[in-house]
Design a protein around this motif. Structure first.
Motif, short mmCIF file in Angstrom:
data_model
loop_
_atom_site.label_atom_id
_atom_site.label_comp_id
_atom_site.label_asym_id
_atom_site.label_seq_id
_atom_site.Cartn_x
_atom_site.Cartn_y
_atom_site.Cartn_z
N LEU A 23 0.83 -1.20 0.00
CA LEU A 23 0.00 0.00 0.00
C LEU A 23 0.87 1.25 0.00
O LEU A 23 1.74 1.40 0.86
N PHE A 24 0.62 2.13 -0.97
CA PHE A 24 1.28 3.43 -1.03
C PHE A 24 0.23 4.50 -0.76
O PHE A 24 -0.62 4.77 -1.60
N ASN A 25 0.29 5.09 0.43
CA ASN A 25 -0.60 6.18 0.80
C ASN A 25 0.06 7.48 0.37
O ASN A 25 1.22 7.74 0.69
N ALA A 26 -0.67 8.31 -0.35
CA ALA A 26 -0.10 9.54 -0.91
C ALA A 26 0.46 10.47 0.15
O ALA A 26 1.52 11.08 -0.05
N ASP A 27 -0.22 10.59 1.28
CA ASP A 27 0.27 11.48 2.34
C ASP A 27 1.60 10.97 2.88
O ASP A 27 2.53 11.76 3.12
N GLU A 28 1.73 9.67 3.05
CA GLU A 28 2.98 9.09 3.55
C GLU A 28 4.09 9.21 2.51
O GLU A 28 5.24 9.50 2.85
N ALA A 65 0.04 -3.78 -6.04
CA ALA A 65 0.23 -2.47 -5.41
C ALA A 65 -1.10 -1.73 -5.36
O ALA A 65 -1.90 -1.80 -6.29
N ILE A 66 -1.30 -1.03 -4.26
CA ILE A 66 -2.46 -0.15 -4.11
C ILE A 66 -1.93 1.26 -3.90
O ILE A 66 -1.11 1.49 -3.01
#
Length: 136
Positions: A23-28, A65-66
């Motif tokens: 998981l790729f969170n945009a904020d992180e 990937a998400i």
């Protein structure tokens, strides 16, 4: 993809373990990798390109990937690249007026998440969609 506050992160966090995804969170990603980018359209396009690149590397290695992010315009979606698009359309306005003005609903998506059912139900539907999709 969807407006800030629509429930993207909640949904992505429920979905990732179901399909064994990274998981790729945009904020992180912004806080740790893309610190040099702001929120101009050009920077948003570059952020989307980098998010797409990260996801591509996971997929090239055989994983799933998400990418959990707003991806507000056709240009940002093009920069991200090919993907199964899930539009989290649970709110009419996000918490950032500039993003609300910029956001253009997608013209194409595989699934549109609406209000009314919990994230776990939507995550199951998306997991089934991922499992039935041809390899990309």
């Amino acid at each position: 993809m969807g407006l800030p506050g629509a429930g993207k992160t909640t949904l992505a966090r429920a979905l990732a373990p179901m399909v064994g995804a990274v998981l790729f969170n945009a904020d992180e990603v912004r806080a740790n990798i893309n610190k040099d980018l702001g929120f101009s359209l050009e920077d948003r396009i570059e952020h989307a390109r980098r998010m797409g690149w990260l996801c591509d590397k996971v997929v090239e290695a055989g994983g799933i990937a998400i990418a959990d992010f707003v991806c507000p315009t056709p240009q940002t979606r093009e920069a991200f690249g090919p993907a199964i698009v899930v539009w989290v359309d649970r709110i009419s306005e996000g918490r950032f007026p500039d993003t609300n003005r910029l956001f253009a609903p997608p013209s194409a998506y595989e699934l549109r998440v609406t209000a009314g059912e919990p994230a776990a139900i939507w995550a199951e539907r998306i997991a089934a969609l991922i499992r039935s999709a041809p390899s990309r």
